[in-house]
Motif scaffolding. Structure first.
Motif, PDB file in Angstrom:
ATOM      1  N   GLU A 393      22.631 -59.917  50.273  1.00  0.00           N
ATOM      2  CA  GLU A 393      22.119 -60.748  49.171  1.00  0.00           C
ATOM      3  C   GLU A 393      20.995 -61.645  49.672  1.00  0.00           C
ATOM      4  O   GLU A 393      19.946 -61.787  49.014  1.00  0.00           O
ATOM      5  CB  GLU A 393      23.243 -61.585  48.562  1.00  0.00           C
ATOM      6  CG  GLU A 393      22.826 -62.410  47.346  1.00  0.00           C
ATOM      7  CD  GLU A 393      22.316 -61.551  46.195  1.00  0.00           C
ATOM      8  OE1 GLU A 393      21.419 -62.040  45.469  1.00  0.00           O
ATOM      9  OE2 GLU A 393      22.785 -60.410  46.021  1.00  0.00           O
ATOM     10  N   PHE A 396      17.914 -59.499  50.334  1.00  0.00           N
ATOM     11  CA  PHE A 396      17.277 -59.106  49.077  1.00  0.00           C
ATOM     12  C   PHE A 396      16.517 -60.276  48.454  1.00  0.00           C
ATOM     13  O   PHE A 396      15.368 -60.126  48.011  1.00  0.00           O
ATOM     14  CB  PHE A 396      18.331 -58.573  48.110  1.00  0.00           C
ATOM     15  CG  PHE A 396      17.795 -58.223  46.746  1.00  0.00           C
ATOM     16  CD1 PHE A 396      16.993 -57.108  46.558  1.00  0.00           C
ATOM     17  CD2 PHE A 396      18.081 -59.027  45.650  1.00  0.00           C
ATOM     18  CE1 PHE A 396      16.487 -56.791  45.307  1.00  0.00           C
ATOM     19  CE2 PHE A 396      17.589 -58.725  44.391  1.00  0.00           C
ATOM     20  CZ  PHE A 396      16.793 -57.604  44.215  1.00  0.00           C
ATOM     21  N   GLN A 397      17.141 -61.440  48.426  1.00  0.00           N
ATOM     22  CA  GLN A 397      16.493 -62.611  47.834  1.00  0.00           C
ATOM     23  C   GLN A 397      15.243 -63.015  48.624  1.00  0.00           C
ATOM     24  O   GLN A 397      14.241 -63.434  48.040  1.00  0.00           O
ATOM     25  CB  GLN A 397      17.485 -63.783  47.773  1.00  0.00           C
ATOM     26  CG  GLN A 397      18.625 -63.586  46.783  1.00  0.00           C
ATOM     27  CD  GLN A 397      18.144 -63.366  45.356  1.00  0.00           C
ATOM     28  OE1 GLN A 397      17.082 -63.853  44.944  1.00  0.00           O
ATOM     29  NE2 GLN A 397      18.928 -62.598  44.592  1.00  0.00           N
ATOM     30  N   MET A 400      12.507 -60.666  47.633  1.00  0.00           N
ATOM     31  CA  MET A 400      11.991 -60.997  46.301  1.00  0.00           C
ATOM     32  C   MET A 400      11.099 -62.229  46.347  1.00  0.00           C
ATOM     33  O   MET A 400      10.079 -62.301  45.652  1.00  0.00           O
ATOM     34  CB  MET A 400      13.155 -61.217  45.324  1.00  0.00           C
ATOM     35  CG  MET A 400      14.004 -59.972  45.080  1.00  0.00           C
ATOM     36  SD  MET A 400      13.050 -58.551  44.489  1.00  0.00           S
ATOM     37  CE  MET A 400      12.541 -59.145  42.873  1.00  0.00           C
ATOM     38  N   LEU A 426      20.971 -51.415  51.676  1.00  0.00           N
ATOM     39  CA  LEU A 426      21.355 -51.573  50.268  1.00  0.00           C
ATOM     40  C   LEU A 426      21.943 -50.276  49.728  1.00  0.00           C
ATOM     41  O   LEU A 426      22.930 -50.288  48.985  1.00  0.00           O
ATOM     42  CB  LEU A 426      20.139 -51.996  49.431  1.00  0.00           C
ATOM     43  CG  LEU A 426      19.658 -53.446  49.634  1.00  0.00           C
ATOM     44  CD1 LEU A 426      18.318 -53.666  48.955  1.00  0.00           C
ATOM     45  CD2 LEU A 426      20.694 -54.441  49.086  1.00  0.00           C
ATOM     46  N   GLU A 431      24.353 -50.592  46.541  1.00  0.00           N
ATOM     47  CA  GLU A 431      23.551 -51.485  45.695  1.00  0.00           C
ATOM     48  C   GLU A 431      22.277 -50.764  45.266  1.00  0.00           C
ATOM     49  O   GLU A 431      21.157 -51.161  45.610  1.00  0.00           O
ATOM     50  CB  GLU A 431      23.213 -52.759  46.467  1.00  0.00           C
ATOM     51  CG  GLU A 431      24.406 -53.586  46.890  1.00  0.00           C
ATOM     52  CD  GLU A 431      24.909 -54.467  45.740  1.00  0.00           C
ATOM     53  OE1 GLU A 431      24.323 -54.406  44.639  1.00  0.00           O
ATOM     54  OE2 GLU A 431      25.888 -55.193  45.950  1.00  0.00           O
ATOM     55  N   GLY A 433      20.764 -50.476  42.363  1.00  0.00           N
ATOM     56  CA  GLY A 433      19.840 -51.218  41.499  1.00  0.00           C
ATOM     57  C   GLY A 433      18.865 -52.044  42.330  1.00  0.00           C
ATOM     58  O   GLY A 433      17.658 -52.030  42.087  1.00  0.00           O
ATOM     59  N   LYS A 434      19.410 -52.753  43.324  1.00  0.00           N
ATOM     60  CA  LYS A 434      18.562 -53.585  44.182  1.00  0.00           C
ATOM     61  C   LYS A 434      17.682 -52.724  45.092  1.00  0.00           C
ATOM     62  O   LYS A 434      16.509 -53.043  45.326  1.00  0.00           O
ATOM     63  CB  LYS A 434      19.425 -54.521  45.018  1.00  0.00           C
ATOM     64  CG  LYS A 434      20.103 -55.605  44.192  1.00  0.00           C
ATOM     65  CD  LYS A 434      21.028 -56.462  45.033  1.00  0.00           C
ATOM     66  CE  LYS A 434      21.682 -57.532  44.159  1.00  0.00           C
ATOM     67  NZ  LYS A 434      22.663 -58.343  44.908  1.00  0.00           N
ATOM     68  N   ALA A 435      18.264 -51.633  45.593  1.00  0.00           N
ATOM     69  CA  ALA A 435      17.493 -50.738  46.455  1.00  0.00           C
ATOM     70  C   ALA A 435      16.299 -50.173  45.696  1.00  0.00           C
ATOM     71  O   ALA A 435      15.184 -50.117  46.219  1.00  0.00           O
ATOM     72  CB  ALA A 435      18.375 -49.611  46.976  1.00  0.00           C
ATOM     73  N   ARG A 436      16.535 -49.762  44.439  1.00  0.00           N
ATOM     74  CA  ARG A 436      15.438 -49.189  43.637  1.00  0.00           C
ATOM     75  C   ARG A 436      14.398 -50.252  43.296  1.00  0.00           C
ATOM     76  O   ARG A 436      13.201 -49.964  43.232  1.00  0.00           O
ATOM     77  CB  ARG A 436      15.992 -48.552  42.363  1.00  0.00           C
ATOM     78  CG  ARG A 436      14.951 -47.760  41.569  1.00  0.00           C
ATOM     79  CD  ARG A 436      14.315 -46.684  42.445  1.00  0.00           C
ATOM     80  NE  ARG A 436      13.209 -46.013  41.817  1.00  0.00           N
ATOM     81  CZ  ARG A 436      13.292 -44.819  41.224  1.00  0.00           C
ATOM     82  NH1 ARG A 436      14.479 -44.198  41.165  1.00  0.00           N
ATOM     83  NH2 ARG A 436      12.246 -44.266  40.689  1.00  0.00           N
ATOM     84  N   MET A 437      14.844 -51.487  43.097  1.00  0.00           N
ATOM     85  CA  MET A 437      13.905 -52.564  42.795  1.00  0.00           C
ATOM     86  C   MET A 437      12.968 -52.790  43.987  1.00  0.00           C
ATOM     87  O   MET A 437      11.748 -52.907  43.817  1.00  0.00           O
ATOM     88  CB  MET A 437      14.665 -53.858  42.467  1.00  0.00           C
ATOM     89  CG  MET A 437      13.804 -54.932  41.813  1.00  0.00           C
ATOM     90  SD  MET A 437      14.759 -56.412  41.375  1.00  0.00           S
ATOM     91  CE  MET A 437      15.917 -55.731  40.205  1.00  0.00           C
ATOM     92  N   VAL A 438      13.546 -52.826  45.202  1.00  0.00           N
ATOM     93  CA  VAL A 438      12.726 -52.971  46.407  1.00  0.00           C
ATOM     94  C   VAL A 438      11.773 -51.788  46.528  1.00  0.00           C
ATOM     95  O   VAL A 438      10.578 -51.944  46.796  1.00  0.00           O
ATOM     96  CB  VAL A 438      13.623 -53.065  47.657  1.00  0.00           C
ATOM     97  CG1 VAL A 438      12.769 -53.055  48.927  1.00  0.00           C
ATOM     98  CG2 VAL A 438      14.485 -54.312  47.619  1.00  0.00           C
TER      99      VAL A 438
END
Length: 513
Positions: A393, A396-397, A400, A426, A431, A433-438
């Motif tokens: 977390e 990831f933060q 971002m 991730l 995770e 969703g987060k992996a795809r966002m990155v």
């Protein structure tokens, strides 16, 4: 005055002295001009050296062998091979007979420019006309073929020179052995090394180092250690570089005490250790968590007159951080300054990552905040530290936050490694969703993930039953020109065989994707 200007690399001033608009009948000696050309070539000012030679020709000055040799060398360095060949014509007109060095320099120029075939051809033609060529000419042709990964031709040159009565020396064999080692053919390297020794040609520490390094790189650690012992028993001189390869291997095997025994044997043989040898052992002790032994060795290094360098200090600072000794980290940084060593980005990053690995994430964050000058690499180090200890977390933060500031991608930095690691951890944690966002943010910023990252994403999508997203990503990968490998296809096969039991081969899986 000329020497003073040259020592300061003020070559424009020197050119003005040598070639003024009005000469007043004054001519510099050839020795001075040769000195200028030699220094220009050493300093990489090859174009100016070429200009000097052209001016000398224009003025019709009397030149000697050394001038022409320097001209050939300069022209070959800039790839002007035809112009270099014309120097031989200039020598003929001036009544100067080329020596072995001139011919060898031209052959070397051809080989350095990827024309080893032509270099060898000239060598053979000049040999027929009784041009005085020495062993060096053959050495550079063998080196040229080795650099072009044409080892069979290189070995052929060795046979050819022996056939024509030119006796090879350790440097000739050394180039061939280095060539085989460079491309991982250790059996051939050892064959030629044994052949050389059987002919009574003594090996040297450079060749021995090349063989040992190749064995270690191929993962043949125990064979390398055995070979090293054989070299020692045979009375072959091995220098501190050879010893360091073995010391490093022993430390990586976790047997630092054996490394220390070898280190002491090395000193008994009057081979004085250098900073690299000490640093290797210090790193070995640090990897074993033996900080006291590491610092004792560090003290011995200083006491014997060896000035610690940044690499040594970075290793110690990193280990202090990994052990969670926060205050000692700050104290050591102050101590580094008393040694005249300024902590660099690598130092700071190793401390940040080390504190994370030592369970001191808050201290790592505080350390980063305390830096007066921060850079992207510092934040990447923290992100990498978070990934290493599964603080996903936080990692990831942090990513971002960096993306919002528009500083997530920079050429020449370690961005690629850290971001791909973030996506990987991730994915492993599910995770997606987060992996795809990155992943999408990086794509949007012009960053192209590699095959491993695509494959990991596809595999992880299948794991969470998102086969449509996995197949879309597979197609996107191909559109970007990234070719799937066997691992990628096996992921597809395993996933589709679960969905459709009728699929029994990779080809069926690919067809059904």
């Amino acid at each position: 005055m000329v020497k003073a200007y040259i020592s300061l690399r003020m070559f424009d001033r020197v050119i003005d002295i040598f070639f003024p608009p009005k000469r007043h009948g004054f001519v510099f000696s050839t020795l001075s001009l040769n000195f200028l050309m030699s220094k220009l070539i050493q300093c990489g000012k090859v174009d100016i050296a070429r200009f000097v030679y052209q001016q000398l020709k224009r003025l019709g000055l009397s030149l000697n062998h050394y001038t022409y040799n320097l001209a050939i060398k300069a022209l070959c360095k800039i790839g002007s091979l035809e112009e270099a060949a014309e120097v031989f014509e200039d020598m003929d007109k001036a009544g100067v007979t080329p020596n072995a060095f001139a011919y060898s320099t031209y052959i070397e120029g051809l080989c350095l420019n990827g024309k080893s075939d032509l270099g060898y051809q000239w060598l053979q033609e000049w040999r027929v006309t009784k041009v005085p060529l020495d062993t060096f000419a053959y050495t550079i042709v063998i080196r040229g073929f080795c650099n072009e990964n044409r080892l069979r031709e290189a070995a052929g040159v060795l046979l050819d020179m022996e056939k024509h009565g030119v006796v090879p020396n350790v440097y000739v064999y050394g180039e061939l052995i280095s060539g085989y080692c460079r491309y991982g053919n250790i059996s051939k390297a050892l064959f030629f090394h044994n052949k050389m020794m059987s002919k009574g040609i003594e090996t040297n520490s450079v060749t021995v180092s090349v063989i040992l390094k190749c064995l270690f790189q191929l993962g043949m650690t125990f064979e390398a250690l055995s070979q090293f012992e054989e070299f020692i028993k045979s009375g072959i001189f091995v220098d501190r570089i050879c010893y360091n390869l073995v010391l490093d291997a022993l430390c990586k095997l976790g047997i630092v005490e054996d490394a220390m025994k070898l280190f002491n044997e090395m000193k008994k043989k009057q081979i004085v250790p250098d900073v690299v040898n000490y640093t290797t052992l210090i790193n070995g002790y640090c990897c074993q968590g033996k900080l006291l032994d590491a610092f004792n060795l560090f003290k011995e290094m200083k006491d014997t007159g060896h000035q610690p360098n940044l690499v040594t200090c970075n290793i110690l600072a990193s280990r202090l951080a990994r052990c969670g000794y926060v205050k000692k980290v700050y104290d050591f940084l102050d101590y580094m300054k008393t040694l005249g060593l300024k902590p660099n980005t690598v130092t700071l990053n190793m401390i940040i990552e080390g504190l994370c690995l030592g369970g001191k994430e808050k201290e790592a964050e505080a350390f980063l905040d305390s830096l007066q000058e921060k850079c992207l690499e510092n934040y990447l180090a923290l992100c990498n530290g978070y990934c290493e200890v599964n603080s996903l977390e936080k990692a990831f933060q942090l990513f971002m936050m960096l993306s919002r500031h528009g500083v997530i991608v920079r050429k020449g930095s370690c961005c690629k490694i850290v971001y791909e690691k973030l996506i990987d951890v991730l994915c492993r944690a599910g995770e997606m969703g987060k992996a795809r966002m990155v992943f999408d943010i990086l794509i949007g910023r012009g960053f192209t993930p590699d095959l491993l990252t695509y494959t990991q994403m596809i595999k992880s999508y299948f794991k969470v039953n998102c086969s449509l997203e996995a197949c879309d990503l597979f197609n996107d990968m191909k559109r970007r020109g990234i070719k799937p490998d066997l691992v990628t296809y096996k992921v597809l096969f395993n996933a589709h065989s679960k969905i459709n039991p009728k699929i029994s081969s990779l080809a069926d899986a690919i067809q059904s994707k």
